[in-house]
Design an enzyme around this catalytic site. Structure first.
Site, PDB file in Angstrom:
ATOM      1  N   ASP A 288     -25.225  37.383 -19.735  1.00  0.00           N
ATOM      2  CA  ASP A 288     -25.988  36.729 -20.777  1.00  0.00           C
ATOM      3  C   ASP A 288     -27.261  37.549 -20.982  1.00  0.00           C
ATOM      4  O   ASP A 288     -27.666  38.337 -20.119  1.00  0.00           O
ATOM      5  CB  ASP A 288     -26.309  35.276 -20.406  1.00  0.00           C
ATOM      6  CG  ASP A 288     -26.456  34.393 -21.637  1.00  0.00           C
ATOM      7  OD1 ASP A 288     -26.762  34.925 -22.723  1.00  0.00           O
ATOM      8  OD2 ASP A 288     -26.271  33.166 -21.523  1.00  0.00           O
ATOM      9  N   GLU A 636     -32.729  20.724 -31.653  1.00  0.00           N
ATOM     10  CA  GLU A 636     -31.828  20.770 -30.498  1.00  0.00           C
ATOM     11  C   GLU A 636     -31.067  22.086 -30.556  1.00  0.00           C
ATOM     12  O   GLU A 636     -30.500  22.451 -31.569  1.00  0.00           O
ATOM     13  CB  GLU A 636     -30.867  19.566 -30.454  1.00  0.00           C
ATOM     14  CG  GLU A 636     -29.850  19.495 -31.577  1.00  0.00           C
ATOM     15  CD  GLU A 636     -28.696  18.541 -31.265  1.00  0.00           C
ATOM     16  OE1 GLU A 636     -28.527  18.132 -30.113  1.00  0.00           O
ATOM     17  OE2 GLU A 636     -27.964  18.214 -32.216  1.00  0.00           O
TER      18      GLU A 636
END
Length: 893
Positions: A288, A636
């Site tokens: 990542d 979000e």
């Protein structure tokens, strides 16, 4: 020669032309010879011989690289190796729900909506469509000499993490809380993306984030999670195992967090023992982004002291590709200092180059079947139709008291109210492409009812302190005596030199998709400088912001208010300020672009406005009210700076609707008008008051560019909804364990001991279904498949889909799940039609996972339930339009 002095100029002209032509021919010949030499040189390399096996070609290529060159190819933005004819390649690309961040593309429903379809074959079709667009866009980029970020064929999708807790902001990217449903959707999407050619991969899909990763966002770089082996192998790993073993996914992305003390990108257990040894994964692992830096940076994992040690640890444990800046040049230092063997570098590079060869990147495009996909597939009508179909299938009708829905199209007036009624962002979710269409609920309802009066009102902000930002109009922007701003456009990313041109831009509201603002731009690099004044026509407190997809700065009265640095999808930064009517303020916006999806919007909102009164007025003069509430990907999502009541840096600290929306909903309902609630969100909402007081509730998720059409079709009966919840809707955050607790106790439908608001698998229809003739054996010898048949009938008056769900429960077994989904199928039935369905459940599916993480088969009672829902729910939590049958059988040795 007959030489006439009077013709000397003409002669000299002719002579000069001959000389010039000779020189040109000479240089062309030299260049051609040089080019031919280069071609001959490159084709002479063994790795360019397409008749050889890929393994041999890769081995030859790597054998000719220096250590520095090897290391350079292990970073996501790998540079060219000119002497070997290896072109530059950027490994970073996204297609979570359509090709993302690369200009125009079809935008499909967000991942959670894909899960809500419970239709795995449909998601295979979607994967095929998305990879068609990906291939077409890639070859267009290559033809233009572009090899930058978001232009390659290696996609960091799908997100198959388990959505174990509704507070996680990135849960919207997943397919829900169940390992089996997630695996079926994920396997089909991967297969659609990677294609079925025996020689060439269509694209590379990447299963992420491996493993035990689902929030919190704000501490993901430092957290260390623990689980039992039972939870690890029963919940967190099955979707990854299916991706590797069934879908043959060619890439896996390791997660930011630690698991059992080891960083996931440096975990011997995860990357070597399980992934490669047990599952025989032969693709490559990518970190990542900037996760390797977390190994050593202060305040994070701090496993080692230096970048070189971090790089050595990651490579030695099996992370082949670095999204970040840690490997290059630190891996060279690590090899020279004997922190890691060069053989490990070669192994990682073998995996990476194998992928590039399998994508056809070292072969003629004429030989690669996928290179022939025309660009016309991008944002094509066929893909539009598929996006709208998936959006319709994702719609979940949560409640429909007294058949409030569908609405009549003969309505003369309708109020459409709410912060998501006309929100483009609420269609898109995160990690999205740039659509040509923004069919919001408001637009779709207006199109559906051309003769009705549509009374629209915003009604409320999405949350307290988060106003709806709109483009700043030209009426308040001034450039001298002119409206708008002065715009200077440059062919570089730093506003240097003379601009290509200067013009007036009336507003800053740009999405440059097919065509960049500067003609004949050879790369994606350009910059713009906007200057002028902002002169408000009303006094008050304002929020002023810039929404940008790349990078830039906003200056206000000479002060730098904020700066974007390398944002990979459009994000908004802002500041709040009190302004006086008629008082001008100096504005300077500096924007630069470096990738293929340039966007910039100069936006604002007046704070503390009375939004409810206009909404009440709109409702009072309407026959019916449709309220579009929910959440927004602006608040979000992934690791955000957002700090609002109920929200915590991308995650949520509460799972109710924001207070602004609850107040609006209650005041609208008090008017006594027929009211429908449409929810647009990426995670479960505790809409308890609505469940008790609003007669109809439709869950629409972030439904893509045609989401409004899907919503309108359901509301007015042109489509019969059949989506099912892929997550549990809880009543309160108090019902949940601690967010950082990764144990599955009291989580998801499998282990939650309380009463959910709406259970996993819930969803209503405009028709009804009955189940008969259930055929299940009374006893079953373990290690044999469980064969089941059942008849399903549409007992209502309209055609519709039913999602048949098959669960098993181990009665009397300690620590066993309440029930486990082991099969499902979405079917279409005409009114009155009956179909017989067959299921074959393997021993692995009905086995128990013990505390050692091992699948065991034991004698005992197995309860089987089959129907359009889970059994045993009552009231609003029950799916009244479907049936369920339950039978016990005995497992014997």
């Amino acid at each position: 020669m007959n030489f006439n002095i009077y013709n000397r100029p003409q002669f000299l002209i002719k002579l000069s032309k001959i000389c010039l032509l000779t020189v040109v021919v000479f240089f062309i010949s030299c260049k051609a010879n040089k080019t031919n030499e280069q071609v001959a040189k490159f084709t002479a390399f063994k790795f360019n011989d397409t008749s050889l096996p890929i393994e041999e070609r890769v081995r030859d290529l790597i054998s000719q690289m220096t250590l520095s060159e090897k290391v350079s190819q292990m970073r996501y933005d790998a540079p060219e190796i000119n002497r070997l004819g290896v072109p530059a390649y950027n490994w970073w690309n996204e297609c979570l729900h359509g090709v993302a961040r690369a200009g125009e593309a079809t935008v499909f429903p967000q991942g959670i909506g894909m899960g809500a379809t419970w239709n795995a074959p449909l998601i295979f079709e979607m994967g095929t469509a998305v990879s068609d667009e990906a291939r077409a866009k890639h070859h267009k980029f290559i033809s233009e000499g572009k090899r930058g970020i978001y232009q390659g064929l290696t996609f960091w999708t799908p997100n198959i993490n388990i959505f174990r807790d509704p507070r996680w902001g990135r849960g919207q990217e997943t397919y829900g809380e169940d390992p089996y449903l997630t695996s079926r959707i994920g396997v089909n999407y991967i297969k659609g993306l990677q294609g079925d050619d025996s020689k060439y991969l269509k694209v590379v899909a990447t299963a992420k984030h491996y493993a035990v990763h689902s929030g919190p966002e704000k501490s993901r770089h430092e957290d260390n999670y623990q689980t039992s082996n039972k939870d690890l192998f029963e919940t967190y790993l099955p979707a990854f195992e299916a991706a590797v073993k069934e879908a043959k996914v060619h890439s896996v992305m390791c997660a930011y967090n630690r698991f059992r003390e080891e960083a996931c990108c440096g975990s011997n257990l995860l990357l070597q023992k399980i992934l490669r040894d047990d599952w025989s994964f032969d693709g490559y692992v990518v970190s990542d982004c900037w996760a390797i830096n977390d190994f050593w940076e202060p305040g994070k994992h701090e496993l080692v002291k230096t970048p070189a040690e971090a790089s050595a640890l990651a490579v030695s444990r099996g992370t082949d590709l670095n999204c970040g800046d840690c490997y290059d040049p630190n891996l060279k230092e690590a090899v020279l200092k004997k922190m890691v063997d060069e053989e490990k570098i070669d192994l990682a590079l073998t995996r990476l180059m194998t992928a590039r060869f399998k994508l056809g990147m070292f072969d003629s495009e004429a030989d690669v079947i996928w290179s022939k996909i025309p660009y016309s597939v991008v944002a094509s009508q066929e893909h539009y139709d598929l996006s709208e179909k998936i959006a319709k299938e994702s719609m979940v009708l949560l409640k429909n008291q007294n058949n409030t829905l569908p609405l009549s199209k003969n309505i003369k007036s309708i109020a459409v109210i709410g912060p998501n009624a006309n929100s483009k962002q609420a269609l898109l979710g995160n990690y999205h492409g740039t659509p040509k269409n923004y069919n919001t609920p408001l637009k779709a309802i207006m199109d559906k009812l051309p003769n009705a009066t549509i009374n629209y009102a915003l009604g409320s902000d999405i949350a307290i302190g988060w106003p709806t930002l709109n483009t700043i109009p030209s009426s308040v922007l001034k450039n001298g005596e002119n409206k708008g701003l002065k715009a200077e456009y440059f062919k570089n990313t730093n506003w240097e030199g003379t601009p290509e041109f200067i013009r007036k831009d009336s507003v800053v509201d740009f999405i440059w998709t097919l065509k960049k603002p500067i003609d004949n731009l050879k790369t994606d690099d350009f910059s713009v400088k906007w200057t002028g004044q902002l002169v408000p026509n009303e006094s008050g407190k304002y929020r002023i912001g810039l929404r940008a997809s790349s990078a830039g700065k906003l200056y206000f009265d000479g002060d730098l208010k904020f700066e974007f640095k390398d944002d990979h999808e459009p994000k908004t930064k802002y500041f709040d300020i009190d302004l006086q009517s008629g008082i001008g303020h100096e504005i300077k916006i500096e924007y630069y672009n470096y990738h293929s999806d340039p966007q910039a919007q100069f936006v604002w909102a007046k704070m503390d406005q009375d939004l409810i009164t206009p909404a009440l007025e709109a409702a009072k003069k309407s026959e019916v009210v449709v309220m579009c509430l929910g959440l927004s990907p602006d608040i979000e999502g992934e690791e955000m700076p957002v700090l609002l009541e109920g929200f915590d840096k991308g995650d949520r600290s509460d799972i109710t609707l924001p207070k602004t929306q609850i107040e609006l909903m209650k005041k609208i309902q008090a008017l006594g008008k027929p009211t429908i609630l449409v929810l647009m969100n990426g995670s479960a909402l505790a809409v308890n008051w609505a469940a008790d007081n609003i007669p109809a509730i439709l869950e629409a998720w972030y439904p893509g560019e045609f989401g409004g059409n899907a919503i309108a079709d359901v509301l007015f009966g042109d489509y019969n909804p059949a989506g099912r919840l892929p997550v549990t809707f809880y009543k309160s955050v108090d019902d949940l364990p601690d967010f950082k607790n990764y144990n599955m106790e009291n989580r998801t439908y499998k282990y939650f001991k309380g009463d959910p608001l709406f259970p996993f698998g819930h969803g209503l229809s405009y028709t009804s279904f009955a189940y008969t003739n259930l055929n299940i054996p009374d006893t079953l010898s373990i290690n044999n498949d469980l064969e089941i048949t059942v008849d399903v009938k549409n007992t209502g008056a309209v055609n519709g889909d039913e999602v048949v769900q098959l669960y098993v429960s181990h009665e009397g077994k300690v620590d066993a799940a309440i029930r486990t989904l082991v099969g499902f199928e979405r079917i279409h039935l005409k009114a009155g039609e009956t179909k017989k369905l067959s299921f074959s459940i393997s021993p692995k599916q009905y086995a128990l996972i013990n505390n050692e993480g091992i699948a065991v088969l034991e004698s005992g009672l197995l309860k089987v339930s089959i129907g359009g829902k889970q059994p045993s729910f009552k009231g609003v939590a029950d799916t009244t339009t479907s049936d369920v049958l339950v039978k016990n059988l005995t497992l014997i040795n």
